[in-house]
Design an enzyme around this catalytic site. Structure first.
Site, PDB file in Angstrom:
ATOM      1  N   CYS A  46      44.635  39.682  42.746  1.00 52.88           N
ATOM      2  CA  CYS A  46      44.878  40.319  44.050  1.00 52.88           C
ATOM      3  C   CYS A  46      43.600  40.325  44.893  1.00 52.88           C
ATOM      4  CB  CYS A  46      45.375  41.739  43.803  1.00 52.88           C
ATOM      5  SG  CYS A  46      45.430  42.798  45.251  1.00 52.88           S
ATOM      6  N   CYS A  49      42.566  43.658  46.307  1.00 55.04           N
ATOM      7  CA  CYS A  49      42.033  44.500  45.222  1.00 55.04           C
ATOM      8  C   CYS A  49      40.561  44.201  44.997  1.00 55.04           C
ATOM      9  CB  CYS A  49      42.803  44.263  43.926  1.00 55.04           C
ATOM     10  SG  CYS A  49      44.550  44.669  44.008  1.00 55.04           S
TER      11      CYS A  49
END
Length: 121
Positions: A46, A49
Site C-alpha cells: 500500500c 501506507c
C-alpha cells in the site's frame, strides 16, 4: 520491496515507537490497554501506507506515555482487519477503554491522527 515495519505480532517496541501487533497480542496491547491506542492498519503493498509511516512514527514518539501507537499488517493478519471492519488502507482506528472511539481512512496529516486520541488523554 518489503515494508520496513515489523510484521511480527511480538508487540516488542521498535525504534519508531510503533509496536507491531497481531492476533496473539491485539487484545492485550489494544483492547486492555490502560492508555488510548491508535491502530494503524496497513499493508506492505500500500503506497499511502508507506507514505504515512514516518508520520505515524513521529506521532508515536510525541505521544509516548500518553497514548500507544500500534500497527497491524493486514496482509499478515487479515482476520484482525476483518474484525475491525477495515475495508480500505490505511485505516486508523482509535481505541479507548477497549472500544473504538474514532476512525479515519486514507493518508492524513499528523494533526488529524492526534485529534483522534486527544480527547482521551
Amino acid at each position: 520491496m518489503s515494508h520496513p515495519r515489523p510484521a511480527s505480532d511480538s508487540g516488542v517496541p521498535v525504534t519508531s515507537g510503533v509496536e507491531a501487533v497481531g492476533p496473539a497480542d491485539f487484545p492485550d496491547r489494544v483492547l486492555m490497554a490502560p492508555l488510548p491506542v491508535l491502530v494503524d492498519f496497513w499493508a506492505p503493498w500500500c503506497a499511502p501506507c508507506r507514505q504515512m509511516e514516518p508520520v505515524v512514527a513521529e506521532l508515536a514518539r510525541e505521544l509516548a506515555g500518553r497514548a500507544r501507537v500500534v500497527s497491524v499488517d493486514v496482509q499478515a493478519h487479515p482476520g484482525e482487519a476483518r474484525s475491525a471492519g477495515v475495508t480500505s488502507l490505511p485505516t486508523f482506528v482509535a481505541y479507548t477503554a477497549g472500544r473504538e472511539s474514532a476512525r479515519l481512512v486514507g493518508a492524513r496529516p499528523k494533526a488529524e491522527l492526534r485529534d483522534l486520541l486527544a480527547p482521551h488523554f
